[in-house]
Write a protein that holds these residues in place. Sequence first.
Motif, PDB file in Angstrom:
ATOM      1  N   TRP A 280      48.939  32.495  43.258  1.00  0.00           N
ATOM      2  CA  TRP A 280      49.117  32.616  44.699  1.00  0.00           C
ATOM      3  C   TRP A 280      50.076  31.508  45.119  1.00  0.00           C
ATOM      4  O   TRP A 280      49.770  30.337  44.968  1.00  0.00           O
ATOM      5  N   ARG A 281      51.267  31.916  45.566  1.00  0.00           N
ATOM      6  CA  ARG A 281      52.314  30.956  45.941  1.00  0.00           C
ATOM      7  C   ARG A 281      52.583  29.965  44.813  1.00  0.00           C
ATOM      8  O   ARG A 281      52.566  28.746  45.002  1.00  0.00           O
ATOM      9  N   ASP A 282      52.789  30.540  43.622  1.00  0.00           N
ATOM     10  CA  ASP A 282      53.202  29.799  42.425  1.00  0.00           C
ATOM     11  C   ASP A 282      52.121  28.903  41.841  1.00  0.00           C
ATOM     12  O   ASP A 282      52.411  28.062  40.976  1.00  0.00           O
ATOM     13  N   LYS A 283      50.885  29.066  42.263  1.00  0.00           N
ATOM     14  CA  LYS A 283      49.793  28.265  41.722  1.00  0.00           C
ATOM     15  C   LYS A 283      48.613  29.170  41.391  1.00  0.00           C
ATOM     16  O   LYS A 283      48.248  30.052  42.179  1.00  0.00           O
ATOM     17  N   ALA A 284      48.012  28.969  40.211  1.00  0.00           N
ATOM     18  CA  ALA A 284      46.855  29.770  39.810  1.00  0.00           C
ATOM     19  C   ALA A 284      45.710  29.590  40.798  1.00  0.00           C
ATOM     20  O   ALA A 284      45.446  28.470  41.254  1.00  0.00           O
ATOM     21  N   ASN A 285      45.044  30.701  41.127  1.00  0.00           N
ATOM     22  CA  ASN A 285      43.974  30.667  42.133  1.00  0.00           C
ATOM     23  C   ASN A 285      42.848  31.601  41.721  1.00  0.00           C
ATOM     24  O   ASN A 285      43.082  32.640  41.082  1.00  0.00           O
ATOM     25  N   ASP A 286      41.623  31.267  42.078  1.00  0.00           N
ATOM     26  CA  ASP A 286      40.494  32.176  41.854  1.00  0.00           C
ATOM     27  C   ASP A 286      40.736  33.481  42.606  1.00  0.00           C
ATOM     28  O   ASP A 286      41.335  33.487  43.693  1.00  0.00           O
ATOM     29  N   TRP A 287      40.250  34.602  42.021  1.00  0.00           N
ATOM     30  CA  TRP A 287      40.367  35.885  42.719  1.00  0.00           C
ATOM     31  C   TRP A 287      39.108  36.733  42.546  1.00  0.00           C
ATOM     32  O   TRP A 287      38.393  36.613  41.580  1.00  0.00           O
ATOM     33  N   TRP A 288      38.875  37.571  43.577  1.00  0.00           N
ATOM     34  CA  TRP A 288      37.644  38.357  43.668  1.00  0.00           C
ATOM     35  C   TRP A 288      37.607  39.522  42.676  1.00  0.00           C
ATOM     36  O   TRP A 288      38.608  40.191  42.441  1.00  0.00           O
ATOM     37  N   LEU A 289      36.419  39.798  42.166  1.00  0.00           N
ATOM     38  CA  LEU A 289      36.072  41.072  41.550  1.00  0.00           C
ATOM     39  C   LEU A 289      35.238  41.862  42.552  1.00  0.00           C
ATOM     40  O   LEU A 289      34.793  41.314  43.560  1.00  0.00           O
ATOM     41  N   ARG A 290      35.026  43.136  42.313  1.00  0.00           N
ATOM     42  CA  ARG A 290      34.206  43.926  43.246  1.00  0.00           C
ATOM     43  C   ARG A 290      32.726  43.877  42.888  1.00  0.00           C
ATOM     44  O   ARG A 290      31.896  44.555  43.511  1.00  0.00           O
ATOM     45  N   THR A 291      32.367  43.050  41.908  1.00  0.00           N
ATOM     46  CA  THR A 291      31.034  43.028  41.311  1.00  0.00           C
ATOM     47  C   THR A 291      30.133  41.988  41.968  1.00  0.00           C
ATOM     48  O   THR A 291      30.401  40.783  41.877  1.00  0.00           O
ATOM     49  N   PRO A 292      29.033  42.405  42.604  1.00  0.00           N
ATOM     50  CA  PRO A 292      28.119  41.439  43.225  1.00  0.00           C
ATOM     51  C   PRO A 292      27.123  40.868  42.226  1.00  0.00           C
ATOM     52  O   PRO A 292      26.807  41.483  41.210  1.00  0.00           O
ATOM     53  N   ASP A 293      26.630  39.686  42.534  1.00  0.00           N
ATOM     54  CA  ASP A 293      25.492  39.123  41.811  1.00  0.00           C
ATOM     55  C   ASP A 293      24.250  39.808  42.371  1.00  0.00           C
ATOM     56  O   ASP A 293      23.905  39.638  43.547  1.00  0.00           O
ATOM     57  N   VAL A 294      23.573  40.598  41.537  1.00  0.00           N
ATOM     58  CA  VAL A 294      22.454  41.408  42.028  1.00  0.00           C
ATOM     59  C   VAL A 294      21.196  40.591  42.257  1.00  0.00           C
ATOM     60  O   VAL A 294      20.190  41.118  42.757  1.00  0.00           O
ATOM     61  N   THR A 295      21.224  39.310  41.903  1.00  0.00           N
ATOM     62  CA  THR A 295      20.067  38.454  42.173  1.00  0.00           C
ATOM     63  C   THR A 295      20.161  37.785  43.540  1.00  0.00           C
ATOM     64  O   THR A 295      19.255  37.055  43.940  1.00  0.00           O
ATOM     65  N   THR A 296      21.268  38.007  44.238  1.00  0.00           N
ATOM     66  CA  THR A 296      21.461  37.436  45.570  1.00  0.00           C
ATOM     67  C   THR A 296      22.023  38.512  46.488  1.00  0.00           C
ATOM     68  O   THR A 296      22.343  39.626  46.053  1.00  0.00           O
ATOM     69  N   THR A 297      22.178  38.185  47.758  1.00  0.00           N
ATOM     70  CA  THR A 297      22.827  39.114  48.691  1.00  0.00           C
ATOM     71  C   THR A 297      24.140  38.554  49.224  1.00  0.00           C
ATOM     72  O   THR A 297      24.818  39.228  50.009  1.00  0.00           O
ATOM     73  N   ASP A 298      24.510  37.352  48.796  1.00  0.00           N
ATOM     74  CA  ASP A 298      25.703  36.736  49.391  1.00  0.00           C
ATOM     75  C   ASP A 298      26.661  36.117  48.380  1.00  0.00           C
ATOM     76  O   ASP A 298      27.537  35.340  48.746  1.00  0.00           O
ATOM     77  N   LYS A 299      26.525  36.498  47.096  1.00  0.00           N
ATOM     78  CA  LYS A 299      27.440  35.972  46.095  1.00  0.00           C
ATOM     79  C   LYS A 299      28.063  37.116  45.290  1.00  0.00           C
ATOM     80  O   LYS A 299      27.405  38.120  45.011  1.00  0.00           O
ATOM     81  N   VAL A 300      29.333  36.904  44.924  1.00  0.00           N
ATOM     82  CA  VAL A 300      30.115  37.915  44.211  1.00  0.00           C
ATOM     83  C   VAL A 300      30.831  37.238  43.052  1.00  0.00           C
ATOM     84  O   VAL A 300      31.232  36.072  43.151  1.00  0.00           O
ATOM     85  N   PHE A 301      30.990  37.971  41.963  1.00  0.00           N
ATOM     86  CA  PHE A 301      31.678  37.422  40.805  1.00  0.00           C
ATOM     87  C   PHE A 301      33.193  37.402  41.034  1.00  0.00           C
ATOM     88  O   PHE A 301      33.741  38.202  41.802  1.00  0.00           O
ATOM     89  N   SER A 302      33.844  36.478  40.333  1.00  0.00           N
ATOM     90  CA  SER A 302      35.281  36.281  40.495  1.00  0.00           C
ATOM     91  C   SER A 302      35.895  35.894  39.161  1.00  0.00           C
ATOM     92  O   SER A 302      35.196  35.672  38.166  1.00  0.00           O
ATOM     93  N   VAL A 303      37.225  35.809  39.153  1.00  0.00           N
ATOM     94  CA  VAL A 303      37.974  35.275  38.016  1.00  0.00           C
ATOM     95  C   VAL A 303      38.520  33.923  38.451  1.00  0.00           C
ATOM     96  O   VAL A 303      39.161  33.812  39.507  1.00  0.00           O
ATOM     97  N   THR A 304      38.262  32.893  37.666  1.00  0.00           N
ATOM     98  CA  THR A 304      38.724  31.558  38.040  1.00  0.00           C
ATOM     99  C   THR A 304      40.222  31.407  37.757  1.00  0.00           C
ATOM    100  O   THR A 304      40.831  32.246  37.085  1.00  0.00           O
TER     101      THR A 304
END
Length: 317
Positions: A256-280
Amino acid sequence: MAECMIMRRGGLDYGDLACQPLRFEAAPGILAAHLQWTPPVGDPQYTGVRICRKEGADPAAPEDGVLLYEGAGNAYTDEGLTEGKTYHYRAFARNRQGLYQTARCVAALTAASSIPLANAAVGQEVQLKESDVWQAYLVVKHGYPTAGNGRTLLLRKDLFTLRIFTSHLVNEYADSTLDTGCTMLLEKLDAAVQALIEPVEVEYTTGDPHRLTRLSRKVFAPSATEVGLDTGINANREGATLALLADHPELLPALWRDKANDWWLRTPDVTTTDKVFSVTAAGAVGQAAVNKALGLRPMLTLPSGGVRIDAQGHILI
Protein backbone atom coordinates in the motif's frame (compact mmCIF):
# COMPACT_ATOMS: atom_id res chain seq x y z
CA MET A 1 -2.93 -28.36 -34.88
CA ALA A 2 -0.90 -31.41 -33.96
CA GLU A 3 -0.55 -34.94 -35.25
CA CYS A 4 1.83 -37.65 -34.10
CA MET A 5 2.16 -41.29 -35.19
CA ILE A 6 3.89 -43.54 -32.68
CA MET A 7 5.70 -46.41 -34.37
CA ARG A 8 9.00 -48.17 -34.72
CA ARG A 9 10.41 -49.00 -38.14
CA GLY A 10 13.75 -50.35 -39.34
CA GLY A 11 15.66 -53.47 -40.10
CA LEU A 12 18.66 -55.45 -39.05
CA ASP A 13 20.99 -53.19 -41.03
CA TYR A 14 19.85 -50.04 -39.24
CA GLY A 15 18.74 -51.26 -35.83
CA ASP A 16 15.35 -50.49 -34.37
CA LEU A 17 14.24 -46.88 -34.71
CA ALA A 18 12.92 -45.16 -31.62
CA CYS A 19 9.25 -44.48 -30.93
CA GLN A 20 8.11 -40.95 -31.60
CA PRO A 21 7.28 -38.65 -28.67
CA LEU A 22 3.72 -38.55 -27.36
CA ARG A 23 1.48 -35.45 -27.51
CA PHE A 24 3.70 -33.19 -29.61
CA GLU A 25 2.01 -29.78 -29.30
CA ALA A 26 2.60 -26.11 -30.14
CA ALA A 27 0.90 -23.75 -27.68
CA PRO A 28 0.70 -20.05 -28.60
CA GLY A 29 2.91 -17.50 -26.90
CA ILE A 30 3.30 -13.83 -27.78
CA LEU A 31 5.13 -14.04 -31.11
CA ALA A 32 6.31 -17.43 -29.89
CA ALA A 33 5.44 -21.12 -29.94
CA HIS A 34 5.74 -23.19 -26.76
CA LEU A 35 6.55 -26.70 -28.00
CA GLN A 36 5.95 -29.61 -25.63
CA TRP A 37 6.14 -33.37 -25.98
CA THR A 38 6.30 -36.49 -23.83
CA PRO A 39 9.22 -38.89 -24.43
CA PRO A 40 8.07 -42.49 -24.92
CA VAL A 41 8.22 -44.55 -21.74
CA GLY A 42 10.15 -47.81 -21.71
CA ASP A 43 11.71 -47.50 -25.17
CA PRO A 44 15.37 -48.57 -24.86
CA GLN A 45 16.14 -47.13 -28.30
CA TYR A 46 14.97 -43.59 -27.53
CA THR A 47 17.82 -41.17 -26.73
CA GLY A 48 16.24 -37.83 -27.64
CA VAL A 49 14.48 -35.85 -30.30
CA ARG A 50 15.24 -33.40 -33.10
CA ILE A 51 12.75 -30.55 -33.70
CA CYS A 52 12.72 -28.76 -37.05
CA ARG A 53 10.67 -25.80 -38.29
CA LYS A 54 9.57 -24.80 -41.75
CA GLU A 55 7.25 -22.23 -43.31
CA GLY A 56 4.67 -23.31 -45.87
CA ALA A 57 4.82 -27.04 -45.21
CA ASP A 58 5.94 -29.63 -42.69
CA PRO A 59 9.68 -30.44 -42.70
CA ALA A 60 10.06 -33.46 -44.97
CA ALA A 61 13.12 -34.95 -43.28
CA PRO A 62 15.42 -34.45 -40.27
CA GLU A 63 17.65 -32.21 -42.42
CA ASP A 64 14.78 -30.10 -43.84
CA GLY A 65 13.98 -26.64 -42.48
CA VAL A 66 15.46 -24.86 -39.48
CA LEU A 67 16.94 -27.05 -36.74
CA LEU A 68 15.52 -25.72 -33.46
CA TYR A 69 16.31 -28.33 -30.87
CA GLU A 70 18.23 -31.55 -30.38
CA GLY A 71 18.27 -33.24 -27.01
CA ALA A 72 16.55 -35.40 -24.41
CA GLY A 73 14.26 -32.73 -22.95
CA ASN A 74 10.50 -32.33 -23.30
CA ALA A 75 9.97 -28.66 -24.18
CA TYR A 76 11.33 -25.81 -26.28
CA THR A 77 10.13 -22.24 -26.91
CA ASP A 78 10.53 -20.84 -30.42
CA GLU A 79 10.63 -17.06 -30.04
CA GLY A 80 10.89 -14.04 -32.35
CA LEU A 81 8.21 -15.20 -34.76
CA THR A 82 6.50 -12.90 -37.27
CA GLU A 83 2.85 -12.02 -36.66
CA GLY A 84 0.48 -13.71 -39.10
CA LYS A 85 2.96 -16.27 -40.36
CA THR A 86 2.21 -19.97 -39.94
CA TYR A 87 5.06 -22.15 -38.72
CA HIS A 88 5.19 -25.94 -39.14
CA TYR A 89 7.09 -28.09 -36.66
CA ARG A 90 8.12 -31.72 -36.86
CA ALA A 91 9.67 -34.05 -34.30
CA PHE A 92 12.10 -36.86 -35.18
CA ALA A 93 12.97 -39.35 -32.43
CA ARG A 94 16.66 -40.36 -32.35
CA ASN A 95 17.84 -43.88 -31.52
CA ARG A 96 21.11 -45.12 -30.02
CA GLN A 97 22.70 -45.37 -33.47
CA GLY A 98 21.86 -41.71 -34.19
CA LEU A 99 19.16 -42.59 -36.72
CA TYR A 100 15.87 -40.68 -36.83
CA GLN A 101 12.29 -41.91 -36.83
CA THR A 102 10.31 -40.34 -39.70
CA ALA A 103 6.79 -41.36 -38.72
CA ARG A 104 4.59 -38.26 -38.91
CA CYS A 105 4.79 -36.17 -35.71
CA VAL A 106 3.89 -32.57 -36.49
CA ALA A 107 2.34 -29.42 -35.09
CA ALA A 108 1.59 -25.99 -36.57
CA LEU A 109 0.89 -22.52 -35.24
CA THR A 110 0.15 -19.03 -36.60
CA ALA A 111 2.12 -16.40 -34.68
CA ALA A 112 0.20 -13.60 -32.96
CA SER A 113 1.13 -10.56 -30.87
CA SER A 114 -1.48 -11.46 -28.25
CA ILE A 115 -2.67 -14.70 -26.67
CA PRO A 116 -5.89 -15.86 -24.99
CA LEU A 117 -5.96 -15.39 -21.24
CA ALA A 118 -6.32 -19.18 -21.08
CA ASN A 119 -2.71 -19.50 -22.29
CA ALA A 120 -1.27 -17.19 -19.62
CA ALA A 121 0.89 -19.04 -17.12
CA VAL A 122 -0.42 -19.37 -13.58
CA GLY A 123 1.50 -16.78 -11.58
CA GLN A 124 1.94 -14.47 -14.57
CA GLU A 125 1.19 -10.76 -14.11
CA VAL A 126 -1.49 -9.20 -16.31
CA GLN A 127 -2.75 -5.63 -16.38
CA LEU A 128 -6.30 -4.31 -15.93
CA LYS A 129 -7.27 -0.65 -16.29
CA GLU A 130 -8.71 1.02 -13.20
CA SER A 131 -9.81 4.62 -13.83
CA ASP A 132 -7.61 4.62 -16.99
CA VAL A 133 -4.50 3.48 -15.09
CA TRP A 134 -3.05 0.00 -15.66
CA GLN A 135 -2.87 -2.10 -12.49
CA ALA A 136 -1.13 -5.45 -12.03
CA TYR A 137 -3.07 -8.64 -11.26
CA LEU A 138 -1.81 -12.20 -10.80
CA VAL A 139 -3.23 -15.13 -12.78
CA VAL A 140 -4.10 -17.45 -9.88
CA LYS A 141 -6.13 -20.28 -11.42
CA HIS A 142 -7.71 -21.34 -14.69
CA GLY A 143 -11.12 -22.84 -13.93
CA TYR A 144 -12.49 -21.07 -10.85
CA PRO A 145 -14.40 -21.94 -8.78
CA THR A 146 -14.73 -25.25 -10.66
CA ALA A 147 -12.32 -26.82 -13.14
CA GLY A 148 -13.30 -26.49 -16.77
CA ASN A 149 -15.78 -23.65 -16.26
CA GLY A 150 -13.89 -21.44 -18.72
CA ARG A 151 -13.04 -18.65 -16.29
CA THR A 152 -9.70 -17.45 -14.93
CA LEU A 153 -9.24 -16.14 -11.38
CA LEU A 154 -7.21 -12.93 -10.97
CA LEU A 155 -5.89 -11.45 -7.71
CA ARG A 156 -4.84 -7.81 -7.49
CA LYS A 157 -1.08 -7.71 -6.95
CA ASP A 158 -1.16 -4.77 -4.55
CA LEU A 159 -3.80 -3.34 -2.24
CA PHE A 160 -6.73 -1.40 -3.70
CA THR A 161 -7.44 0.66 -0.60
CA LEU A 162 -7.44 0.59 3.21
CA ARG A 163 -10.79 -0.01 4.92
CA ILE A 164 -12.25 -1.17 8.20
CA PHE A 165 -13.94 -4.56 7.96
CA THR A 166 -17.24 -3.22 9.26
CA SER A 167 -18.62 -0.57 11.61
CA HIS A 168 -21.25 -2.92 13.10
CA LEU A 169 -18.85 -4.91 15.31
CA VAL A 170 -20.06 -8.16 13.73
CA ASN A 171 -17.51 -10.17 11.77
CA GLU A 172 -19.73 -11.13 8.83
CA TYR A 173 -18.34 -10.46 5.35
CA ALA A 174 -21.64 -10.10 3.44
CA ASP A 175 -22.53 -6.40 3.04
CA SER A 176 -19.60 -5.38 5.23
CA THR A 177 -17.51 -2.30 4.55
CA LEU A 178 -14.92 -4.63 3.02
CA ASP A 179 -17.55 -6.22 0.76
CA THR A 180 -18.80 -2.85 -0.50
CA GLY A 181 -15.17 -1.87 -1.14
CA CYS A 182 -15.02 -4.65 -3.72
CA THR A 183 -17.98 -3.03 -5.50
CA MET A 184 -16.00 0.21 -5.58
CA LEU A 185 -13.21 -1.57 -7.46
CA LEU A 186 -15.69 -3.04 -9.94
CA GLU A 187 -16.96 0.44 -10.77
CA LYS A 188 -13.42 1.67 -11.53
CA LEU A 189 -12.79 -0.98 -14.19
CA ASP A 190 -13.40 -0.28 -17.87
CA ALA A 191 -17.03 -0.83 -18.88
CA ALA A 192 -16.01 -3.54 -21.37
CA VAL A 193 -14.21 -5.45 -18.61
CA GLN A 194 -17.10 -4.98 -16.17
CA ALA A 195 -19.43 -6.59 -18.70
CA LEU A 196 -17.29 -9.75 -18.76
CA ILE A 197 -17.08 -10.23 -15.00
CA GLU A 198 -19.72 -12.71 -13.83
CA PRO A 199 -20.89 -13.39 -10.27
CA VAL A 200 -19.09 -16.23 -8.52
CA GLU A 201 -20.55 -18.39 -5.76
CA VAL A 202 -18.01 -18.21 -2.93
CA GLU A 203 -18.19 -19.84 0.49
CA TYR A 204 -18.26 -17.53 3.47
CA THR A 205 -19.23 -17.58 7.15
CA THR A 206 -22.21 -15.67 8.47
CA GLY A 207 -22.05 -13.61 11.66
CA ASP A 208 -23.44 -14.65 15.01
CA PRO A 209 -24.23 -17.55 14.77
CA HIS A 210 -21.29 -18.49 12.53
CA ARG A 211 -22.57 -20.70 9.73
CA LEU A 212 -20.89 -21.71 6.46
CA THR A 213 -22.93 -20.72 3.41
CA ARG A 214 -22.51 -19.19 -0.06
CA LEU A 215 -22.46 -15.68 -1.41
CA SER A 216 -22.68 -14.47 -5.03
CA ARG A 217 -20.22 -11.69 -5.88
CA LYS A 218 -18.40 -10.37 -8.97
CA VAL A 219 -15.46 -9.05 -6.93
CA PHE A 220 -14.59 -10.51 -3.54
CA ALA A 221 -11.92 -10.82 -0.86
CA PRO A 222 -9.98 -14.10 -0.55
CA SER A 223 -10.50 -16.53 2.32
CA ALA A 224 -7.86 -17.93 4.66
CA THR A 225 -8.34 -21.36 3.10
CA GLU A 226 -7.84 -20.03 -0.43
CA VAL A 227 -4.54 -18.31 0.35
CA GLY A 228 -3.26 -21.40 2.19
CA LEU A 229 -3.00 -19.98 5.73
CA ASP A 230 -3.71 -22.12 8.78
CA THR A 231 -6.24 -20.66 11.21
CA GLY A 232 -6.50 -23.81 13.33
CA ILE A 233 -9.98 -24.60 14.63
CA ASN A 234 -10.99 -20.94 14.88
CA ALA A 235 -12.35 -20.67 11.33
CA ASN A 236 -14.46 -22.54 8.82
CA ARG A 237 -12.92 -23.90 5.64
CA GLU A 238 -14.14 -21.43 3.01
CA GLY A 239 -13.56 -22.65 -0.55
CA ALA A 240 -10.58 -24.65 -1.81
CA THR A 241 -6.89 -23.89 -1.37
CA LEU A 242 -5.37 -22.11 -4.38
CA ALA A 243 -2.14 -23.93 -5.21
CA LEU A 244 -0.31 -20.85 -6.48
CA LEU A 245 -0.73 -18.97 -3.20
CA ALA A 246 -0.23 -21.98 -0.93
CA ASP A 247 2.95 -23.04 -2.76
CA HIS A 248 4.34 -19.51 -3.12
CA PRO A 249 3.85 -17.67 0.17
CA GLU A 250 6.15 -14.94 -1.14
CA LEU A 251 3.15 -13.77 -3.19
CA LEU A 252 1.07 -13.03 -0.08
CA PRO A 253 2.70 -9.76 1.07
CA ALA A 254 1.07 -6.79 -0.69
CA LEU A 255 1.93 -3.11 -0.91
CA TRP A 256 0.00 0.00 0.00
CA ARG A 257 1.74 3.14 -1.27
CA ASP A 258 5.01 1.25 -1.77
CA LYS A 259 5.02 -0.28 1.71
CA ALA A 260 3.90 -3.77 2.78
CA ASN A 261 0.67 -3.65 4.81
CA ASP A 262 -1.66 -6.10 6.53
CA TRP A 263 -4.76 -6.96 4.48
CA TRP A 264 -8.16 -8.48 5.21
CA LEU A 265 -9.41 -11.97 4.45
CA ARG A 266 -13.15 -12.65 4.39
CA THR A 267 -12.73 -15.30 7.12
CA PRO A 268 -14.04 -14.52 10.64
CA ASP A 269 -12.73 -15.93 13.89
CA VAL A 270 -15.71 -18.10 14.87
CA THR A 271 -14.80 -17.92 18.56
CA THR A 272 -15.55 -14.18 18.60
CA THR A 273 -17.98 -11.76 16.97
CA ASP A 274 -15.56 -8.91 16.31
CA LYS A 275 -12.33 -10.38 14.94
CA VAL A 276 -11.38 -11.40 11.40
CA PHE A 277 -8.35 -13.15 9.99
CA SER A 278 -5.85 -11.25 7.85
CA VAL A 279 -2.54 -11.54 6.02
CA THR A 280 0.29 -9.68 7.72
CA ALA A 281 2.80 -7.46 5.97
CA ALA A 282 5.21 -10.41 6.16
CA GLY A 283 2.70 -12.80 4.53
CA ALA A 284 1.75 -14.73 7.69
CA VAL A 285 -1.69 -15.34 9.17
CA GLY A 286 -2.91 -12.45 11.32
CA GLN A 287 -6.06 -11.25 13.04
CA ALA A 288 -7.60 -7.87 13.71
CA ALA A 289 -10.69 -6.26 15.24
CA VAL A 290 -13.33 -5.38 12.66
CA ASN A 291 -12.99 -1.63 13.25
CA LYS A 292 -9.30 -1.57 12.33
CA ALA A 293 -8.26 -0.30 8.86
CA LEU A 294 -6.41 -2.93 6.83
CA GLY A 295 -5.87 -3.40 3.12
CA LEU A 296 -8.35 -4.73 0.55
CA ARG A 297 -6.87 -7.12 -2.03
CA PRO A 298 -9.72 -8.19 -4.32
CA MET A 299 -10.19 -11.15 -6.65
CA LEU A 300 -12.36 -11.50 -9.77
CA THR A 301 -12.78 -13.81 -12.75
CA LEU A 302 -12.66 -13.20 -16.50
CA PRO A 303 -13.52 -15.58 -19.37
CA SER A 304 -10.38 -17.56 -20.17
CA GLY A 305 -11.03 -17.53 -23.90
CA GLY A 306 -12.97 -14.28 -24.17
CA VAL A 307 -10.08 -11.88 -23.60
CA ARG A 308 -6.47 -11.69 -24.79
CA ILE A 309 -3.23 -10.31 -23.36
CA ASP A 310 -0.46 -8.51 -25.24
CA ALA A 311 3.30 -8.44 -24.72
CA GLN A 312 2.94 -5.99 -21.83
CA GLY A 313 0.32 -8.18 -20.15
CA HIS A 314 -2.50 -5.74 -20.93
CA ILE A 315 -5.94 -7.32 -20.98
CA LEU A 316 -7.49 -6.74 -24.42
CA ILE A 317 -11.22 -7.01 -25.02
